[in-house]
Design a protein around this motif. Sequence first.
Motif, PDB file in Angstrom:
ATOM      1  N   MET A   1      10.100  10.034 -12.387  1.00  0.00           N
ATOM      2  CA  MET A   1       9.745   8.742 -12.974  1.00  0.00           C
ATOM      3  C   MET A   1       8.839   7.973 -12.015  1.00  0.00           C
ATOM      4  O   MET A   1       9.118   7.896 -10.809  1.00  0.00           O
ATOM      5  N   ALA A   2       7.738   7.422 -12.546  1.00  0.00           N
ATOM      6  CA  ALA A   2       6.798   6.682 -11.703  1.00  0.00           C
ATOM      7  C   ALA A   2       7.444   5.404 -11.190  1.00  0.00           C
ATOM      8  O   ALA A   2       8.207   4.734 -11.887  1.00  0.00           O
ATOM      9  N   LYS A   3       7.123   5.062  -9.967  1.00  0.00           N
ATOM     10  CA  LYS A   3       7.664   3.850  -9.372  1.00  0.00           C
ATOM     11  C   LYS A   3       6.938   2.612  -9.903  1.00  0.00           C
ATOM     12  O   LYS A   3       5.785   2.683 -10.325  1.00  0.00           O
ATOM     13  N   ILE A   4       7.628   1.491  -9.871  1.00  0.00           N
ATOM     14  CA  ILE A   4       7.009   0.210 -10.201  1.00  0.00           C
ATOM     15  C   ILE A   4       6.121  -0.213  -9.031  1.00  0.00           C
ATOM     16  O   ILE A   4       6.577  -0.259  -7.886  1.00  0.00           O
ATOM     17  N   LYS A   5       4.871  -0.504  -9.301  1.00  0.00           N
ATOM     18  CA  LYS A   5       3.952  -0.937  -8.249  1.00  0.00           C
ATOM     19  C   LYS A   5       3.996  -2.463  -8.144  1.00  0.00           C
ATOM     20  O   LYS A   5       3.618  -3.174  -9.079  1.00  0.00           O
ATOM     21  N   PHE A   6       4.458  -2.930  -7.009  1.00  0.00           N
ATOM     22  CA  PHE A   6       4.705  -4.349  -6.782  1.00  0.00           C
ATOM     23  C   PHE A   6       3.826  -4.844  -5.635  1.00  0.00           C
ATOM     24  O   PHE A   6       3.978  -4.425  -4.494  1.00  0.00           O
ATOM     25  N   LEU A   7       2.901  -5.731  -5.956  1.00  0.00           N
ATOM     26  CA  LEU A   7       1.990  -6.296  -4.958  1.00  0.00           C
ATOM     27  C   LEU A   7       2.435  -7.701  -4.579  1.00  0.00           C
ATOM     28  O   LEU A   7       2.601  -8.560  -5.452  1.00  0.00           O
ATOM     29  N   LEU A   8       2.609  -7.940  -3.293  1.00  0.00           N
ATOM     30  CA  LEU A   8       2.852  -9.289  -2.791  1.00  0.00           C
ATOM     31  C   LEU A   8       1.631  -9.738  -2.004  1.00  0.00           C
ATOM     32  O   LEU A   8       1.235  -9.095  -1.027  1.00  0.00           O
ATOM     33  N   ALA A   9       1.016 -10.837  -2.434  1.00  0.00           N
ATOM     34  CA  ALA A   9      -0.137 -11.407  -1.730  1.00  0.00           C
ATOM     35  C   ALA A   9       0.318 -12.663  -0.983  1.00  0.00           C
ATOM     36  O   ALA A   9       0.946 -13.541  -1.573  1.00  0.00           O
ATOM     37  N   GLY A  10      -0.013 -12.730   0.302  1.00  0.00           N
ATOM     38  CA  GLY A  10       0.356 -13.884   1.121  1.00  0.00           C
ATOM     39  C   GLY A  10       1.313 -13.504   2.225  1.00  0.00           C
ATOM     40  O   GLY A  10       1.293 -12.386   2.737  1.00  0.00           O
ATOM     41  N   GLU A  11       2.173 -14.458   2.602  1.00  0.00           N
ATOM     42  CA  GLU A  11       3.207 -14.248   3.611  1.00  0.00           C
ATOM     43  C   GLU A  11       2.657 -13.698   4.930  1.00  0.00           C
ATOM     44  O   GLU A  11       3.186 -12.748   5.489  1.00  0.00           O
TER      45      GLU A  11
END
Length: 250
Positions: A1-11
């Motif tokens: 199963m493909a993973k969820i691609k989660f982008l965090l911008a900042g921090e």
Amino acid sequence: MAKIKFLLAGESWVSNSTHYKGWDFFSSTVYETGVEYLEKAFDNTNIDFIHMPGHQAAKEFPLSLEGLQQYDVICLSDIGANTLLLHPDTWLAGKSTPNRLKLLVEWVKKGGGLMMCGGYYSFAGIYAGAKYYRSPLEAILPVNIHTFDDRVETPEGAKPEVLDSAHPLVAGMGTDWPGLLGFNELVLKPEAQLVAKVDEHPLLAAMQVGQGRTMIWASDIGPHWCPVSFAEWPGYARLWNNSVNWLAGK
């Protein structure tokens, strides 16, 4: 199963100090990020966590709908609107570039999952400098944003209160949460779901937008507002895994 691609911008941030030693002095600079606890929360999960620091986001945050669609979920955390509005081609070269806040709105309506997390450069932010009020993003978030400095500092600790324990965002977390040391003051929209509050203000809220979803977390993702006691609490990792999965429609 493909993973969820989660982008965090900042921090991310750069701090410059001048050290005085009697007659003499010198300067030093340090680069730091605030994703340590969040990144650890996704170890051995179905989520592929990608961090884009603020200084990179000005140039590298996607400039097209197709670029945004490589991600399932995007989080803006402690990164002001100017960073996304002022691509170097516009800021330095005087060229027209796409409005990435408008692109995010279109991306969400077509099925994307967007979250905004609190901080000194989130929502209105310090001196109102984050400046997401009256922006395209405000229309799709579950809250309205003040036009003034919206920080609420609670060094004594403020206890979150879960209002909708059946919501998927807080599944398995119980209702006894550690205290927080601050948050952004926000106004819940009538059509939004309020999942948790802190000091009578929205803390965790969600909303359906077209084919997509949005949510807000009004405090930090890590110290200082979100103290170590919260970040090391087992419910912390559950909160962020729940959030990303819900935003991705899982």
